[in-house]
Enzyme design. Structure first.
Site, PDB file in Angstrom:
ATOM      1  CE  LYS A 194      -0.460   0.668  -8.353  1.00 30.89           C
ATOM      2  NZ  LYS A 194       0.539   0.714  -7.279  1.00 30.89           N
ATOM      3  NE  ARG A 204      -4.458  -1.557  -2.351  1.00 29.63           N
ATOM      4  CZ  ARG A 204      -5.395  -0.809  -2.920  1.00 29.63           C
ATOM      5  NH1 ARG A 204      -6.598  -0.724  -2.392  1.00 29.63           N
ATOM      6  NH2 ARG A 204      -5.122  -0.116  -4.016  1.00 29.63           N
ATOM      7  CE  LYS A 216      -3.199   2.769  -2.355  1.00 28.43           C
ATOM      8  NZ  LYS A 216      -1.963   1.975  -2.483  1.00 28.43           N
ATOM      9  CD  GLU A 232       0.193   8.990 -16.282  1.00 25.98           C
ATOM     10  OE1 GLU A 232       1.416   9.131 -16.191  1.00 25.98           O
ATOM     11  OE2 GLU A 232      -0.601   9.488 -15.456  1.00 25.98           O
ATOM     12  CE  LYS A 247       0.045  -2.918  -9.373  1.00 27.07           C
ATOM     13  NZ  LYS A 247       0.806  -2.418  -8.270  1.00 27.07           N
ATOM     14  CB  SER A 273      -2.066  -9.903  -5.484  1.00 24.11           C
ATOM     15  OG  SER A 273      -2.829  -8.724  -5.326  1.00 24.11           O
ATOM     16  CE1 TYR A 312       2.844 -11.326  -5.737  1.00 23.49           C
ATOM     17  CE2 TYR A 312       1.286 -10.759  -7.480  1.00 23.49           C
ATOM     18  CZ  TYR A 312       2.066 -10.389  -6.394  1.00 23.49           C
ATOM     19  OH  TYR A 312       2.065  -9.074  -5.982  1.00 23.49           O
TER      20      TYR A 312
HETATM   21  C1  PBG Z   1       2.035  -0.078  -4.009  1.00 24.52           C
HETATM   22  C2  PBG Z   1       1.774  -1.248  -4.886  1.00 24.52           C
HETATM   23  C3  PBG Z   1       0.558  -1.971  -5.010  1.00 24.52           C
HETATM   24  C4  PBG Z   1       0.853  -3.069  -5.841  1.00 24.52           C
HETATM   25  C5  PBG Z   1       2.187  -2.953  -6.221  1.00 24.52           C
HETATM   26  N1  PBG Z   1       2.741  -1.807  -5.642  1.00 24.52           N
HETATM   27  C6  PBG Z   1      -0.756  -1.815  -4.360  1.00 24.52           C
HETATM   28  C7  PBG Z   1      -1.522  -0.569  -4.500  1.00 24.52           C
HETATM   29  O1  PBG Z   1      -1.257   0.273  -5.352  1.00 24.52           O
HETATM   30  O2  PBG Z   1      -2.437  -0.410  -3.683  1.00 24.52           O
HETATM   31  C8  PBG Z   1      -0.140  -4.157  -6.189  1.00 24.52           C
HETATM   32  C9  PBG Z   1       0.452  -5.434  -6.702  1.00 24.52           C
HETATM   33  C10 PBG Z   1      -0.455  -6.615  -6.647  1.00 24.52           C
HETATM   34  O3  PBG Z   1      -1.675  -6.529  -6.392  1.00 24.52           O
HETATM   35  O4  PBG Z   1       0.052  -7.721  -6.891  1.00 24.52           O
HETATM   36  N2  PBG Z   1       2.045   1.173  -4.553  1.00 24.52           N
END
Ligand code: PBG
Length: 323
Positions: A194, A204, A216, A232, A247, A273, A312
Site C-alpha cells: 500500500k 478520506r 503516512k 512485503e 493499492k 477513490s 467503486y
Molecule cells: C485506511 C484506508 C484508506 C483507504 C482504504 N483504507 C485511506 C488511507 O490509507 O489514508 C483508501 C481507499 C480509497 O482511496 O479508495 N487505512
C-alpha cells in the site's frame, strides 16, 4: 507476408475466441461507506455516485447489488468525531455500529462475502493508521489494538479481515489472535503493498479520516519502490495472509504483475477513490465515454494479473454488463 495478425481480429466471433483476459462481476468487490443513524444516504461530493449509508439504507443497497450479481463487499465506517480517541477504543467496542451492520448483513444475506478494514484511522483522534506517541507512529504497540479490532470483526461475521495499516508484523499478530479466538475460518486479505499515494483523497473525504498532522510516509510505501513490494509480499505470505493486495491499482499495474509472478496466492488490487474520481470527472465533462473507458480500465488490472479488483465501479459494471 507470412504473418498477418489482423486475421485473428477479423470478426467479433474470432476476437472473442482468442480473447486472453476476462472480466466479470464475480471478480469485483464493491466498497460501501457506513454511518450511524437512520435513513441516511449521503453522496460523497468528490466521488459522485457513492454514498455514506445508514444501516437501513445499506441493506437496501446490498439487496439491489445482489440482484445485479455482486456478491463481495468491503465496508468502511465514518465515525463521529466524539467517538474517536488516541487508542481507537470504539473500533472494538460492543456498541460499534459498523460491527452491528456487518452482523445484520450476514444474517439477511449469508451468501455475500464481507471484507473489513483494519486500521486505526477511522477511529483515531490523530487520524493515523497506527498509535501516535510523541509525534511518531509506533509499530509494536499498535499491533494488539489491530488484533482486538480484527477479532471483533470476525465475531461480527466478516469473511475476510482487511489490514490496511501497513504496520510490520500485523498479519501474523492478527492470524494468531483470530486462531486463538476460534476464528480459524476467517481469512486475511492483506494490503500488502500500500503506497503513500495522492489518490486517497475522496475516501478520506467520505470518512473524514485524513491525518490531523504529518503524512503516512513512515508506514505506507514510497511510490518509487517495487522491490520493496516483493519483500512485503513474502512477509505477508509467510505470516499467513490468504490474499495479497496492491493499492492503488491503476498507477501500480507493474507492481501487480511483479507480485503475481512471485506468489501462488490470489492477488487483489484496490482501484482507489482518486483513480475512480478522475475517470468520473472526465466522463462527466464529456471528454471520455464512461461505458467504454470504465471497463477498459478494469480490464487493465486483470491483464496485469489481478484476480480480484476492489472498485467503486463494481455496481456500474454489473449494471452495464448484466445479462
Ligand atoms: C485506511 C484506508 C484508506 C483507504 C482504504 N483504507 C485511506 C488511507 O490509507 O489514508 C483508501 C481507499 C480509497 O482511496 O479508495 N487505512
Amino acid at each position: 507476408m507470412l504473418q498477418r495478425p489482423r486475421r485473428n481480429r477479423r470478426t467479433e466471433t474470432i476476437r472473442n475466441l482468442v480473447e486472453e483476459t476476462h472480466l466479470s462481476t464475480a471478480h469485483l468487490i464493491y466498497p460501501l461507506f457506513l454511518v450511524d443513524g437512520y435513513n441516511i444516504k449521503d453522496e460523497v461530493l468528490s466521488l459522485p455516485g457513492n454514498y455514506r449509508f445508514s444501516k437501513d439504507q445499506v441493506l437496501i443497497e446490498i439487496k439491489n447489488c445482489i440482484e445485479l450479481g455482486i456478491r463481495n463487499f468491503i465496508l468502511f465506517p465514518a465515525v463521529k468525531e466524539h467517538l474517536k480517541d488516541p487508542i481507537a477504543t470504539y473500533s472494538y467496542s460492543g456498541d460499534n455500529f459498523y460491527l452491528d451492520i456487518a452482523k445484520r448483513i450476514k444474517e439477511l444475506f449469508p451468501e455475500v462475502c464481507l471484507i473489513s478494514d483494519v486500521a486505526m484511522d477511522p477511529y483515531n483522534s490523530d487520524g493515523h493508521d497506527g498509535l501516535v506517541r510523541n509525534g511518531k507512529i509506533v509499530n509494536d504497540e499498535t499491533l494488539p489494538i489491530l488484533a482486538k479490532m480484527a477479532v471483533a470483526q470476525a465475531k461480527a461475521g466478516f469473511d475476510y479481515i482487511g489490514p490496511s495499516d501497513m504496520m510490520d508484523g500485523r498479519v501474523k499478530t492478527i492470524r494468531m489472535a483470530l486462531d486463538e479466538a476460534g476464528f480459524y475460518e476467517t481469512g486475511i486479505l492483506s494490503y500488502t503493498a500500500k503506497y503513500a499515494s495522492a489518490f486517497y483523497g475522496p475516501f478520506r473525504d467520505a470518512l473524514d479520516s485524513a491525518p490531523k498532522s504529518g503524512d503516512k510516509k513512515t508506514y505506507q510505501m514510497n511510490p518509487a519502490n517495487k522491490r520493496e513490494a516483493l519483500i512485503e509480499a513474502q512477509l505477508d505470505e509467510s505470516e499467513g495472509a490468504d490474499m495479497l493486495m496492491v493499492k492503488p491499482a491503476l498507477h501500480y499495474l507493474d507492481v501487480i504483475q511483479s507480485i503475481k509472478q512471485t506468489t501462488n496466492l490470489p492477488v487483489a488490487c484496490y482501484h482507489v477513490s482518486g483513480e475512480c474520481a478522475m475517470l468520473i470527472a472526465a466522463c462527466r465533462n464529456g471528454w471520455l465515454d464512461y461505458k467504454k473507458a470504465m471497463p477498459e480500465t478494469l480490464l487493465s488490472m486483470r491483464r496485469a494479473g489481478a484476480d480480484v479488483i476492489i472498485t467503486y465501479f463494481a455496481k456500474d459494471f454489473a449494471q452495464i454488463f448484466a445479462r
